[in-house]
Design a protein around this motif. Structure first.
Motif, PDB file in Angstrom:
ATOM      1  N   VAL A  32       0.861  -1.176   0.000  1.00 22.71           N
ATOM      2  CA  VAL A  32       0.000   0.000   0.000  1.00 22.71           C
ATOM      3  C   VAL A  32       0.902   1.231   0.000  1.00 22.71           C
ATOM      4  O   VAL A  32       1.766   1.376   0.868  1.00 22.71           O
ATOM      5  N   ILE A  33       0.701   2.097  -0.985  1.00 18.83           N
ATOM      6  CA  ILE A  33       1.502   3.308  -1.151  1.00 18.83           C
ATOM      7  C   ILE A  33       0.612   4.526  -0.947  1.00 18.83           C
ATOM      8  O   ILE A  33      -0.466   4.614  -1.532  1.00 18.83           O
ATOM      9  N   ARG A  34       1.078   5.468  -0.125  1.00 22.86           N
ATOM     10  CA  ARG A  34       0.348   6.726   0.067  1.00 22.86           C
ATOM     11  C   ARG A  34       0.799   7.707  -1.004  1.00 22.86           C
ATOM     12  O   ARG A  34       1.996   7.948  -1.173  1.00 22.86           O
ATOM     13  N   MET A  35      -0.167   8.254  -1.721  1.00 22.45           N
ATOM     14  CA  MET A  35       0.125   9.159  -2.827  1.00 22.45           C
ATOM     15  C   MET A  35      -0.648  10.454  -2.618  1.00 22.45           C
ATOM     16  O   MET A  35      -1.866  10.476  -2.747  1.00 22.45           O
ATOM     17  N   ARG A  36       0.067  11.507  -2.275  1.00 27.90           N
ATOM     18  CA  ARG A  36      -0.566  12.819  -2.107  1.00 27.90           C
ATOM     19  C   ARG A  36       0.076  13.804  -3.075  1.00 27.90           C
ATOM     20  O   ARG A  36       1.278  13.762  -3.295  1.00 27.90           O
ATOM     21  N   ALA A  37      -0.738  14.670  -3.612  1.00 28.94           N
ATOM     22  CA  ALA A  37      -0.248  15.657  -4.578  1.00 28.94           C
ATOM     23  C   ALA A  37       0.849  16.512  -3.953  1.00 28.94           C
ATOM     24  O   ALA A  37       0.711  17.004  -2.838  1.00 28.94           O
ATOM     25  N   GLY A  38       1.936  16.670  -4.698  1.00 30.46           N
ATOM     26  CA  GLY A  38       3.019  17.529  -4.240  1.00 30.46           C
ATOM     27  C   GLY A  38       3.978  16.887  -3.251  1.00 30.46           C
ATOM     28  O   GLY A  38       4.971  17.493  -2.886  1.00 30.46           O
ATOM     29  N   LEU A  39       3.702  15.685  -2.799  1.00 27.09           N
ATOM     30  CA  LEU A  39       4.584  14.997  -1.849  1.00 27.09           C
ATOM     31  C   LEU A  39       5.082  13.695  -2.465  1.00 27.09           C
ATOM     32  O   LEU A  39       4.408  13.092  -3.298  1.00 27.09           O
ATOM     33  N   PRO A  40       6.265  13.227  -2.040  1.00 20.18           N
ATOM     34  CA  PRO A  40       6.750  11.954  -2.574  1.00 20.18           C
ATOM     35  C   PRO A  40       5.879  10.790  -2.106  1.00 20.18           C
ATOM     36  O   PRO A  40       5.251  10.846  -1.047  1.00 20.18           O
ATOM     37  N   ARG A  41       5.854   9.755  -2.905  1.00 18.29           N
ATOM     38  CA  ARG A  41       5.110   8.550  -2.526  1.00 18.29           C
ATOM     39  C   ARG A  41       5.759   7.907  -1.322  1.00 18.29           C
ATOM     40  O   ARG A  41       6.976   7.914  -1.178  1.00 18.29           O
ATOM     41  N   GLN A  42       4.911   7.339  -0.450  1.00 13.46           N
ATOM     42  CA  GLN A  42       5.422   6.745   0.777  1.00 13.46           C
ATOM     43  C   GLN A  42       4.755   5.389   0.986  1.00 13.46           C
ATOM     44  O   GLN A  42       3.538   5.273   0.953  1.00 13.46           O
ATOM     45  N   GLU A  43       5.574   4.373   1.204  1.00 11.34           N
ATOM     46  CA  GLU A  43       5.042   3.046   1.469  1.00 11.34           C
ATOM     47  C   GLU A  43       4.389   3.028   2.848  1.00 11.34           C
ATOM     48  O   GLU A  43       5.016   3.368   3.844  1.00 11.34           O
ATOM     49  N   ALA A  44       3.118   2.641   2.896  1.00 12.87           N
ATOM     50  CA  ALA A  44       2.377   2.616   4.153  1.00 12.87           C
ATOM     51  C   ALA A  44       2.319   1.212   4.739  1.00 12.87           C
ATOM     52  O   ALA A  44       2.221   1.054   5.958  1.00 12.87           O
ATOM     53  N   TYR A  45       2.367   0.203   3.885  1.00 11.69           N
ATOM     54  CA  TYR A  45       2.235  -1.176   4.375  1.00 11.69           C
ATOM     55  C   TYR A  45       2.756  -2.130   3.321  1.00 11.69           C
ATOM     56  O   TYR A  45       2.574  -1.903   2.122  1.00 11.69           O
ATOM     57  N   ARG A  46       3.385  -3.208   3.785  1.00  8.84           N
ATOM     58  CA  ARG A  46       3.856  -4.275   2.883  1.00  8.84           C
ATOM     59  C   ARG A  46       3.746  -5.604   3.609  1.00  8.84           C
ATOM     60  O   ARG A  46       4.177  -5.737   4.751  1.00  8.84           O
ATOM     61  N   GLU A  47       3.169  -6.566   2.931  1.00 12.79           N
ATOM     62  CA  GLU A  47       3.120  -7.938   3.453  1.00 12.79           C
ATOM     63  C   GLU A  47       3.212  -8.877   2.260  1.00 12.79           C
ATOM     64  O   GLU A  47       2.357  -8.852   1.379  1.00 12.79           O
ATOM     65  N   GLU A  48       4.251  -9.674   2.231  1.00 14.14           N
ATOM     66  CA  GLU A  48       4.496 -10.561   1.096  1.00 14.14           C
ATOM     67  C   GLU A  48       4.019 -11.979   1.337  1.00 14.14           C
ATOM     68  O   GLU A  48       4.176 -12.834   0.465  1.00 14.14           O
ATOM     69  N   ASN A  49       3.456 -12.243   2.499  1.00 14.54           N
ATOM     70  CA  ASN A  49       3.023 -13.592   2.859  1.00 14.54           C
ATOM     71  C   ASN A  49       1.717 -13.495   3.661  1.00 14.54           C
ATOM     72  O   ASN A  49       1.666 -13.891   4.822  1.00 14.54           O
ATOM     73  N   LEU A  50       0.680 -12.940   3.042  1.00 15.95           N
ATOM     74  CA  LEU A  50      -0.590 -12.716   3.736  1.00 15.95           C
ATOM     75  C   LEU A  50      -1.202 -14.021   4.223  1.00 15.95           C
ATOM     76  O   LEU A  50      -1.005 -15.075   3.624  1.00 15.95           O
ATOM     77  N   ALA A  51      -1.963 -13.930   5.279  1.00 17.18           N
ATOM     78  CA  ALA A  51      -2.676 -15.079   5.867  1.00 17.18           C
ATOM     79  C   ALA A  51      -1.717 -16.203   6.230  1.00 17.18           C
ATOM     80  O   ALA A  51      -2.061 -17.381   6.131  1.00 17.18           O
ATOM     81  N   GLY A  52      -0.515 -15.833   6.640  1.00 16.34           N
ATOM     82  CA  GLY A  52       0.456 -16.831   7.072  1.00 16.34           C
ATOM     83  C   GLY A  52       0.893 -17.781   5.972  1.00 16.34           C
ATOM     84  O   GLY A  52       1.329 -18.890   6.230  1.00 16.34           O
ATOM     85  N   GLY A  53       0.794 -17.334   4.720  1.00 18.24           N
ATOM     86  CA  GLY A  53       1.209 -18.168   3.600  1.00 18.24           C
ATOM     87  C   GLY A  53       0.147 -19.132   3.121  1.00 18.24           C
ATOM     88  O   GLY A  53       0.449 -20.072   2.388  1.00 18.24           O
ATOM     89  N   PHE A  54      -1.104 -18.895   3.514  1.00 16.17           N
ATOM     90  CA  PHE A  54      -2.208 -19.754   3.056  1.00 16.17           C
ATOM     91  C   PHE A  54      -2.206 -19.825   1.536  1.00 16.17           C
ATOM     92  O   PHE A  54      -1.989 -18.831   0.861  1.00 16.17           O
ATOM     93  N   CYS A  55      -2.433 -21.002   0.997  1.00 11.92           N
ATOM     94  CA  CYS A  55      -2.466 -21.204  -0.455  1.00 11.92           C
ATOM     95  C   CYS A  55      -3.886 -21.085  -0.983  1.00 11.92           C
ATOM     96  O   CYS A  55      -4.751 -21.877  -0.609  1.00 11.92           O
ATOM     97  N   TRP A  56      -4.110 -20.106  -1.840  1.00 10.90           N
ATOM     98  CA  TRP A  56      -5.395 -19.944  -2.509  1.00 10.90           C
ATOM     99  C   TRP A  56      -5.389 -20.803  -3.763  1.00 10.90           C
ATOM    100  O   TRP A  56      -4.358 -20.991  -4.391  1.00 10.90           O
ATOM    101  N   SER A  57      -6.530 -21.328  -4.146  1.00 12.98           N
ATOM    102  CA  SER A  57      -6.584 -22.257  -5.273  1.00 12.98           C
ATOM    103  C   SER A  57      -6.459 -21.572  -6.630  1.00 12.98           C
ATOM    104  O   SER A  57      -6.118 -22.227  -7.613  1.00 12.98           O
ATOM    105  N   SER A  58      -6.714 -20.267  -6.693  1.00  5.15           N
ATOM    106  CA  SER A  58      -6.574 -19.553  -7.962  1.00  5.15           C
ATOM    107  C   SER A  58      -5.931 -18.192  -7.711  1.00  5.15           C
ATOM    108  O   SER A  58      -6.036 -17.636  -6.606  1.00  5.15           O
ATOM    109  N   PRO A  59      -5.299 -17.631  -8.739  1.00  6.54           N
ATOM    110  CA  PRO A  59      -4.712 -16.301  -8.562  1.00  6.54           C
ATOM    111  C   PRO A  59      -5.779 -15.242  -8.292  1.00  6.54           C
ATOM    112  O   PRO A  59      -5.533 -14.296  -7.546  1.00  6.54           O
ATOM    113  N   ALA A  60      -6.965 -15.402  -8.858  1.00  8.23           N
ATOM    114  CA  ALA A  60      -8.047 -14.430  -8.633  1.00  8.23           C
ATOM    115  C   ALA A  60      -8.431 -14.377  -7.154  1.00  8.23           C
ATOM    116  O   ALA A  60      -8.662 -13.292  -6.607  1.00  8.23           O
TER     117      ALA A  60
END
Length: 82
Positions: A32-60
């Motif tokens: 999640v990136i915060r984007m405000r006019a006139g200010l640089p973009r700032q990363e607000a949140y990052r999680e690369e392994n949501l739900a503890g790595g639970f495997c979803w059956s489809s990419p959708a």
């Protein structure tokens, strides 16, 4: 890897679904990136392994979960600062 992005107010949600190594399914990731006019973009949140790595059956399904997780972050941050 599959990607999707959604704008939510002053934030942009980047969602990803990656193939799980040595297993069947897809793992959800979100940035999640915060984007405000006139200010640089700032990363607000990052999680690369949501739900503890639970495997979803489809990419959708993994992308839908990641986008919803990003919206939760946006709603909590907006509510906290109001």
């Amino acid at each position: 890897m599959y990607f999707d992005e959604v704008d939510a107010g002053d934030y942009r949600i980047y969602a990803g679904a990656t193939d799980r190594l040595n297993s069947y399914g897809y793992v959800a990731a979100v940035v999640v990136i915060r984007m405000r006019a006139g200010l640089p973009r700032q990363e607000a949140y990052r999680e690369e392994n949501l739900a503890g790595g639970f495997c979803w059956s489809s990419p959708a399904e993994a992308l839908r979960f990641a986008i919803n997780a990003g919206r939760d972050v946006v709603m909590c941050r907006v509510g906290a600062s109001a």
